[in-house]
Structure formats: structure tokens, C-alpha cells
Design a protein around this motif. Structure first.
Motif, PDB file in Angstrom:
ATOM      1  N   HIS A 181       1.045  -9.297  -3.710  1.00  0.00           N
ATOM      2  CA  HIS A 181       0.517  -8.016  -3.277  1.00  0.00           C
ATOM      3  C   HIS A 181       1.035  -7.684  -1.876  1.00  0.00           C
ATOM      4  CE1 HIS A 181      -2.365 -10.119  -0.718  1.00  0.00           C
ATOM      5  NE2 HIS A 181      -2.706 -10.860  -1.759  1.00  0.00           N
ATOM      6  N   THR A 182       0.595  -6.561  -1.348  1.00  0.00           N
ATOM      7  CA  THR A 182       1.169  -6.029  -0.115  1.00  0.00           C
ATOM      8  C   THR A 182       0.928  -6.910   1.098  1.00  0.00           C
ATOM      9  OG1 THR A 182      -0.846  -4.722   0.241  1.00  0.00           O
ATOM     10  CG2 THR A 182       0.980  -3.647  -0.925  1.00  0.00           C
ATOM     11  N   GLY A 183      -0.013  -7.849   0.999  1.00  0.00           N
ATOM     12  CA  GLY A 183      -0.354  -8.636   2.181  1.00  0.00           C
ATOM     13  C   GLY A 183       0.119 -10.068   2.168  1.00  0.00           C
ATOM     14  N   ASN A 184       0.916 -10.465   1.163  1.00  0.00           N
ATOM     15  CA  ASN A 184       1.341 -11.859   1.174  1.00  0.00           C
ATOM     16  C   ASN A 184       2.851 -12.020   1.152  1.00  0.00           C
ATOM     17  OD1 ASN A 184       2.051 -11.554  -1.535  1.00  0.00           O
ATOM     18  ND2 ASN A 184       0.162 -12.478  -2.301  1.00  0.00           N
ATOM     19  N   LEU A 185       3.292 -13.293   1.132  1.00  0.00           N
ATOM     20  CA  LEU A 185       4.696 -13.644   1.289  1.00  0.00           C
ATOM     21  C   LEU A 185       5.192 -14.392   0.063  1.00  0.00           C
ATOM     22  CD1 LEU A 185       4.329 -14.991   4.927  1.00  0.00           C
ATOM     23  CD2 LEU A 185       5.413 -12.826   4.314  1.00  0.00           C
ATOM     24  N   THR A 186       6.317 -13.968  -0.482  1.00  0.00           N
ATOM     25  CA  THR A 186       6.917 -14.668  -1.618  1.00  0.00           C
ATOM     26  C   THR A 186       8.435 -14.585  -1.473  1.00  0.00           C
ATOM     27  OG1 THR A 186       7.076 -12.699  -3.016  1.00  0.00           O
ATOM     28  CG2 THR A 186       5.033 -13.970  -3.176  1.00  0.00           C
ATOM     29  N   ILE A 187       9.131 -15.200  -2.439  1.00  0.00           N
ATOM     30  CA  ILE A 187      10.557 -14.946  -2.599  1.00  0.00           C
ATOM     31  C   ILE A 187      10.789 -14.537  -4.052  1.00  0.00           C
ATOM     32  CG2 ILE A 187      11.237 -16.530  -0.767  1.00  0.00           C
ATOM     33  CD1 ILE A 187      12.126 -18.522  -2.920  1.00  0.00           C
ATOM     34  N   SER A 188      11.870 -13.808  -4.288  1.00  0.00           N
ATOM     35  CA  SER A 188      12.155 -13.313  -5.631  1.00  0.00           C
ATOM     36  C   SER A 188      12.773 -14.403  -6.498  1.00  0.00           C
ATOM     37  CB  SER A 188      13.129 -12.135  -5.555  1.00  0.00           C
ATOM     38  OG  SER A 188      14.409 -12.584  -5.129  1.00  0.00           O
ATOM     39  N   GLN A 189      12.904 -14.119  -7.788  1.00  0.00           N
ATOM     40  CA  GLN A 189      13.549 -15.050  -8.697  1.00  0.00           C
ATOM     41  C   GLN A 189      14.997 -15.288  -8.279  1.00  0.00           C
ATOM     42  OE1 GLN A 189      10.863 -16.359 -10.068  1.00  0.00           O
ATOM     43  NE2 GLN A 189      11.698 -16.349 -12.133  1.00  0.00           N
ATOM     44  N   GLN A 190      15.682 -14.230  -7.863  1.00  0.00           N
ATOM     45  CA  GLN A 190      17.068 -14.387  -7.424  1.00  0.00           C
ATOM     46  C   GLN A 190      17.154 -15.226  -6.159  1.00  0.00           C
ATOM     47  OE1 GLN A 190      20.014 -13.360  -9.028  1.00  0.00           O
ATOM     48  NE2 GLN A 190      20.793 -14.780  -7.472  1.00  0.00           N
ATOM     49  N   GLN A 191      16.195 -15.038  -5.240  1.00  0.00           N
ATOM     50  CA  GLN A 191      16.196 -15.838  -4.014  1.00  0.00           C
ATOM     51  C   GLN A 191      15.979 -17.314  -4.314  1.00  0.00           C
ATOM     52  OE1 GLN A 191      13.225 -13.310  -1.985  1.00  0.00           O
ATOM     53  NE2 GLN A 191      14.646 -13.187  -0.259  1.00  0.00           N
ATOM     54  N   LEU A 192      15.103 -17.618  -5.251  1.00  0.00           N
ATOM     55  CA  LEU A 192      14.897 -19.015  -5.622  1.00  0.00           C
ATOM     56  C   LEU A 192      16.176 -19.602  -6.215  1.00  0.00           C
ATOM     57  CD1 LEU A 192      12.798 -21.309  -5.749  1.00  0.00           C
ATOM     58  CD2 LEU A 192      12.302 -20.600  -8.097  1.00  0.00           C
ATOM     59  N   THR A 193      16.866 -18.811  -7.027  1.00  0.00           N
ATOM     60  CA  THR A 193      18.150 -19.250  -7.584  1.00  0.00           C
ATOM     61  C   THR A 193      19.162 -19.493  -6.473  1.00  0.00           C
ATOM     62  OG1 THR A 193      17.772 -18.039  -9.641  1.00  0.00           O
ATOM     63  CG2 THR A 193      20.047 -18.615  -9.119  1.00  0.00           C
ATOM     64  N   ASP A 194      19.217 -18.578  -5.515  1.00  0.00           N
ATOM     65  CA  ASP A 194      20.125 -18.736  -4.378  1.00  0.00           C
ATOM     66  C   ASP A 194      19.778 -19.979  -3.564  1.00  0.00           C
ATOM     67  OD1 ASP A 194      21.276 -16.326  -5.108  1.00  0.00           O
ATOM     68  OD2 ASP A 194      20.199 -15.150  -3.592  1.00  0.00           O
ATOM     69  N   LEU A 195      18.490 -20.175  -3.371  1.00  0.00           N
ATOM     70  CA  LEU A 195      18.026 -21.272  -2.523  1.00  0.00           C
ATOM     71  C   LEU A 195      18.465 -22.623  -3.068  1.00  0.00           C
ATOM     72  CD1 LEU A 195      16.285 -21.756   0.041  1.00  0.00           C
ATOM     73  CD2 LEU A 195      14.304 -21.976  -1.467  1.00  0.00           C
ATOM     74  N   TYR A 196      18.449 -22.760  -4.390  1.00  0.00           N
ATOM     75  CA  TYR A 196      18.787 -24.041  -5.007  1.00  0.00           C
ATOM     76  C   TYR A 196      20.120 -23.989  -5.753  1.00  0.00           C
ATOM     77  CZ  TYR A 196      14.256 -25.833  -3.697  1.00  0.00           C
ATOM     78  OH  TYR A 196      13.184 -26.269  -2.971  1.00  0.00           O
ATOM     79  N   ALA A 197      20.990 -23.090  -5.358  1.00  0.00           N
ATOM     80  CA  ALA A 197      22.305 -22.981  -5.992  1.00  0.00           C
ATOM     81  C   ALA A 197      23.056 -24.308  -5.874  1.00  0.00           C
ATOM     82  CB  ALA A 197      23.113 -21.866  -5.335  1.00  0.00           C
ATOM     83  N   GLY A 198      23.567 -24.776  -7.005  1.00  0.00           N
ATOM     84  CA  GLY A 198      24.326 -26.019  -7.019  1.00  0.00           C
ATOM     85  C   GLY A 198      23.491 -27.275  -7.064  1.00  0.00           C
ATOM     86  N   GLU A 199      22.175 -27.150  -7.012  1.00  0.00           N
ATOM     87  CA  GLU A 199      21.288 -28.316  -7.030  1.00  0.00           C
ATOM     88  C   GLU A 199      20.871 -28.655  -8.457  1.00  0.00           C
ATOM     89  OE1 GLU A 199      20.151 -30.003  -3.849  1.00  0.00           O
ATOM     90  OE2 GLU A 199      22.086 -28.996  -3.673  1.00  0.00           O
ATOM     91  N   ASN A 200      20.535 -29.913  -8.651  1.00  0.00           N
ATOM     92  CA  ASN A 200      20.039 -30.358  -9.959  1.00  0.00           C
ATOM     93  C   ASN A 200      18.561 -30.008 -10.062  1.00  0.00           C
ATOM     94  OD1 ASN A 200      19.292 -31.625 -12.300  1.00  0.00           O
ATOM     95  ND2 ASN A 200      20.006 -33.662 -11.712  1.00  0.00           N
ATOM     96  N   ILE A 201      18.278 -28.788 -10.504  1.00  0.00           N
ATOM     97  CA  ILE A 201      16.889 -28.332 -10.515  1.00  0.00           C
ATOM     98  C   ILE A 201      16.060 -28.989 -11.603  1.00  0.00           C
ATOM     99  CG2 ILE A 201      17.439 -26.120  -9.435  1.00  0.00           C
ATOM    100  CD1 ILE A 201      17.346 -24.832 -12.188  1.00  0.00           C
ATOM    101  N   ALA A 202      16.698 -29.679 -12.533  1.00  0.00           N
ATOM    102  CA  ALA A 202      15.936 -30.336 -13.595  1.00  0.00           C
ATOM    103  C   ALA A 202      15.077 -31.470 -13.055  1.00  0.00           C
ATOM    104  CB  ALA A 202      16.891 -30.858 -14.670  1.00  0.00           C
ATOM    105  N   SER A 203      15.517 -32.073 -11.928  1.00  0.00           N
ATOM    106  CA  SER A 203      14.755 -33.193 -11.384  1.00  0.00           C
ATOM    107  C   SER A 203      14.385 -33.011  -9.919  1.00  0.00           C
ATOM    108  CB  SER A 203      15.550 -34.496 -11.534  1.00  0.00           C
ATOM    109  OG  SER A 203      16.752 -34.450 -10.756  1.00  0.00           O
TER     110      SER A 203
END
Length: 501
Positions: A333-355
Motif C-alpha cells: 500500500h501507499t505507506g510501505n516499502l517493497t521491491i517489484s518482481q523484476q527487481q527481485l529477479t535483478d537482485l539475484y541475477a545469475g544466482e542459484n535461487i533454487a537453494s
């Protein structure tokens, strides 16, 4: 009541023992009267309470309890995705690096004053511990209290430098800043240029190290023993739970952080490797990477690798107002902090997200907005109120962790084989056991910058990383940055007396 709870009780008394009132922007704190100061420092308990109060002030929401770890400073690094109709006006101004906005001025003033409140109390402790030595029957405790006060001053003054100071390397704009060592609020602190300011920081760290190296209980006992309530390890209640305080190894880690920030990579590497290889009195690592075991136990701030952490017993009462809860139906909502699905993908780009245990456990990936779109909420500081041992494993703000020490060692190393060895150990703590080796030091350095973002998200370090490397762009921000984006202006009524008639 256990000993840590007793510490909280002592800390709460500070509100009665020390009156904090407004004066000016450089320091919004003053003891109510000279007599009150005299009374406070007339007993050892008074010194203990004052030092506990310094840590409480550091954990204030205007300082490291929120603004300087989770909200304002992280938005300086453009890490959060703010709602299109956000009510977080200060964070929006900080994210835009609009330092002329009334909202950003308000945020800057709050952080600045919070830092100098802690610095002021540290100054009082240092001065009174010198003039009232007779109060102490145990010189060891006096030395430790003085050392921690010097370290607190250095920790806070370093972040004054990192927020308000000039670019640490290859900067074109020179900035002088106040370094406060006085207990007299009517005397504004002198200003120093970059090199002289760093010399002041170094002197405080030297003093802290000198006292702690021969007096700190962690030289004799492992952290785990000092976290025990068994009095046979340390009979002085105030000297236990050393991982929550600026102990000897934390001061060394702070020095490594400073060395890296100022471009002394050789010194940064030397100290980081010293900490990685340090052994306690039982021959075990003083502090090891604990991500694998901590995340298996649900300890998301990695408390068992903290060299210094702030106890924040009430964090759960306010953190969910800023970060979406872990519930499946958590709303963006308007008062909290998150990141988008694309940002999460960017954040862990190249990482083994399965583990990868950070990817799997630090993000609530089921946050939805009013249109049903998915977002991601940071869960690092969110836990069940029914959790056991909350004061040891959950109610914490990490301030210096071994993960950062490994990143410093890797970034500052000139030995590719050493970097790959450290990297393997580091990734094992993330539950990633298969990873390619770096083929060059430049490749490693690029990776490590991204890793600061992943590892220390919500701990307020990425803006300083961008600043020290002189980044002209930030991930998730298309703006081309100049030095002005990295040098926050001091509060408007702050002034350098050397430049004023």
C-alpha cells in the motif's frame, strides 16, 4: 529476569537520568543541569546506564533503528520501489536526491540530530571517566566503558562523514565537517577537512583498541560463553553479551570498513583477513559465517556472525508499518516499502535461487497491491512474537557482520586464488555449494558490488558503497549521478564557526 533483560531495565532508566532537550541543529541534547550530570557519574552504575543509553540512542528510529538502515538511507541508494501514490514523502525526496525539499531536509535533520545525541553522551562518558576515576574499583571496567564510548563516537562520526562528507576518492568538491569531542553544548565543534577528519576517526579507534585489547572479556572467553548467564565465565553482569556491544573485534571491523571507504585497500584486506583467521581462547574462529545454520533456525539477521548488533526490543511494534508482513495476503500500500518482481529477479541475477537461502527466506514474494499485482516484502526484521530467545536472535539491528568482512577481504584482495577460496566459503553460508570461480579480479569486484546489495539489503550500506566507488548510476535508477547526489547538505542552521564572523 535474565541479564540481558536487566540491561534493558538499566537502559530504560536513562530516560529518568538524562534529560534531552533541544538547542540547535548540530546537537539537540543537553543534560538538564550540571548537578544532574554530577549525580549521574558519581557511581559505576551511572556510567553503565549512560553507556547503555548511548546504544539506545543509536537504536533510535531516527538513527539505526529505522532511518539509517531500513528507510531513508536505503532510499538514497534507490533500493525500494515506492508506491505510485506513496505517502512516504521523505523517502521519495531522498530517492530523487532532492535535498532542497522540505521532506528531505526533515529526514536529514532527524538523522543528524540522532547521531549527535549519541556522540554527545559518549563525550560525557569519556570526560567524566577521566575526572571521576575514583568512582571505579575495577580499572578494567572503566577502561572498557571509555573504549566503547570512543568506539561509539567513531561509529557515528564515520556515518556523518559517509553521509555529509565529500567523495572519499577522486572527488572534486571539498567538504569540511564537525567532529564533536566536547561536552559543552554551547561550544560548536570544530570543523575538519577530509584528511584531518579521518585522522580524528583513527585516533578514536586507536584509543578504543588500546583499551579493549587488554581488557575485553572476549579476549579470554568466546562469545558463546559470554552469552551465557553462567557467572563462572564473567562475574560482572555488565561485561557479558559482548556481541551486542562495540567489542575489540567490532572495533577492528569498523577500522576495516573505514580503510576500504578511504581507499586504503591494503589495510582493509589486512584487517579483514585478521578477523577471518582470528581464533578464540578455545582455538575456534572468533566469529564465523553463520548464514547456513542461522537461516535453518529462522534467524534472518544472522546474529551468530554479528560482531556488533543493536538490541531493539520493540522493533516488531513498528517495523510492519514499513515492511509488509509475512502473511500470504500482505498488501503493498501507499505507506510501505517493497521491491517489484523484476527487481527481485535483478537482485539475484545469475544466482542459484533454487537453494540460495537469502532469496528463499528474506523475501515475502506474495505481497499484492490493489490490482492483484505481486510485489516482494523484506522479512529480515519480521518474526513471530511467540519466538523464544527473541532478545538474542530476533530483536536485533546488525551493525557489523562477518559477511561484510568477507566482502571487504574479497574486494581488497590482490590474490585471485584467495578471492575464490573466500568466495566458496561465503557462498556455502548461503547454501550454494556449486558456483563458478572468478577468472579475474575485475570480475570479482563487479560481483562483490552486487553482493553488497543482496547481502546487506535493509542494513543501510549500499549508498556508501556507491559513494566510495564513485558510481554514476544506481541499479533501478536511470539518472546520471554527480557528486551532489552523494553529498547531503548539513541542516540549514548548521555552520562552521571558522567561516563565521
Amino acid at each position: 529476569m535474565n541479564k540481558l533483560s536487566s540491561t534493558y531495565c538499566l537502559a530504560a532508566l536513562l530516560a529518568l537520568l538524562v534529560a534531552l532537550t533541544s538547542c540547535n541543529d548540530w546537537l539537540d541534547v543537553r543534560t538538564e543541569t550540571e548537578q544532574k550530570e554530577k549525580d549521574q557519574f558519581s557511581t559505576v552504575k551511572g556510567f553503565e546506564t549512560a553507556l547503555t543509553g548511548c546504544y539506545m540512542q543509536m537504536a533510535d528510529q531516527n538513527a539505526y533503528g529505522l532511518r539509517m538502515t531500513i528507510t531513508n538511507v536505503e532510499n538514497l541508494a534507490h533500493l525500494w520501489s515506492l508506491h505510485s501514490r506513496t505517502t512516504r514523502y521523505e523517502d521519495k525526496a531522498m530517492q530523487d536526491h532532492d535535498y532542497k525539499s522540505d521532506y528531505s531536509r526533515s529526514a536529514v535533520k532527524a538523522m543528524y540530530q540522532a547521531l549527535f545525541k549519541a556522540i554527545s553522551q559518549a563525550n560525557l562518558i569519556i570526560a567524566n571517566a577521566e575526572t571521576h576515576k575514583e568512582v571505579f574499583t575495577d580499572e578494567r571496567e572503566r577502561a572498557i566503558i571509555v573504549a566503547e564510548a570512543h568506539a561509539i563516537r567513531a561509529y557515528c562520526q564515520m556515518d556523518v562523514l559517509r553521509l555529509f562528507g565529500q567523495m572519499p576518492v577522486n572527488g572534486k568538491k571539498a567538504v569540511s565537517l564537525p567532529y564533536s569531542e566536547s561536552v559543552n553544548i554551547d561550544v560548536l565543534p570544530p570543523y575538519y577537512n577530509f584528511n584531518d577528519y579521518v585522522a580524528k576517526l583513527t585516533a578514536d579507534l586507536d584509543k578504543a583498541e588500546t583499551y579493549l585489547k587488554v581488557n575485553d572479556p572476549i579476549i579470554k572467553f568466546p562469545f558463546e560463553r559470554l552469552n551465557s548467564t553462567n557467572a563462572s565465565y564473567e562475574t560482572n553482569d555488565y561485561l557479558i553479551f559482548r556481541q551486542f556491544r562495540l567489542n575489540y573485534y567490532a572495533v577492528r571491523a569498523l577500522r576495516a570498513r573505514l580503510a576500504l571507504y578511504t581507499g586504503d585497500t591494503a589495510k582493509a584486506h589486512e584487517i579483514a583477513m585478521e578477523l577471518i583467521n582470528a581464533k578464540d581462547s578455545e582455538g575456534k574462529p572468533v566469529r564465523a559465517l553463520s548464514g547456513l545454520s542461522d537461516f535453518n533456525n529462522g534467524y534472518k539477521t544472522c546474529p551468530n556472525e554479528c560482531l556488533f548488533a543493536l538490541s531493539k526490543y520493540d522493533i516488531l511494534s513498528y517495523i510492519t508499518s514499513h515492511l509488509p508482513s509475512t502473511a500470504d495476503d500482505a498488501r503493498f500500500h501507499t505507506g510501505n516499502l517493497t521491491i517489484s518482481q523484476q527487481q527481485l529477479t535483478d537482485l539475484y541475477a545469475g544466482e542459484n535461487i533454487a537453494s540460495h537461502n537469502r532469496y528463499l527466506n528474506l523475501w515475502n514474494q506474495r505481497v499484492t497491491d490493489e490490482y492483484g499485482k505481486l510485489w516482494n516484502g523484506l522479512t529480515k526484521y519480521i518474526f513471530s512474537d511467540n519466538a523464544s530467545n527473541k532478545n538474542l536472535y530476533y530483536q536485533l539491528i546488525p551493525m557489523l557482520r562477518m559477511s561484510e568482512i568477507y566482502l571487504i577481504a574479497m574486494e581488497a584482495s590482490t590474490d585471485l586464488n584467495e578471492v575464490n577460496t573466500l568466495y566458496k566459503a561465503y557462498m556455502t553460508s548461503h547454501n550454494v555449494t556449486t558456483m563458478p570461480e572468478f577468472t579475474s579480479l575485475d570480475e570479482a569486484k563487479t560481483y562483490i558490488v552486487n553482493e553488497y546489495r543482496r547481502e546487506l539489503f535493509g542494513e543501510g550500506q549500499m549508498f556508501y558503497t556507491y559513494k566510495r566507488i564513485g558510481a554514476t548510476t544506481m541499479l533501478w535508477d536511470s539518472t546520471t549521478l554527480t557528486e551532489d547526489a552523494y553529498i547531503l547538505p548539513l541542516p540549514e542552521t548548521e555552520f562552521d564557526p571558522a567561516k563565521t564572523n
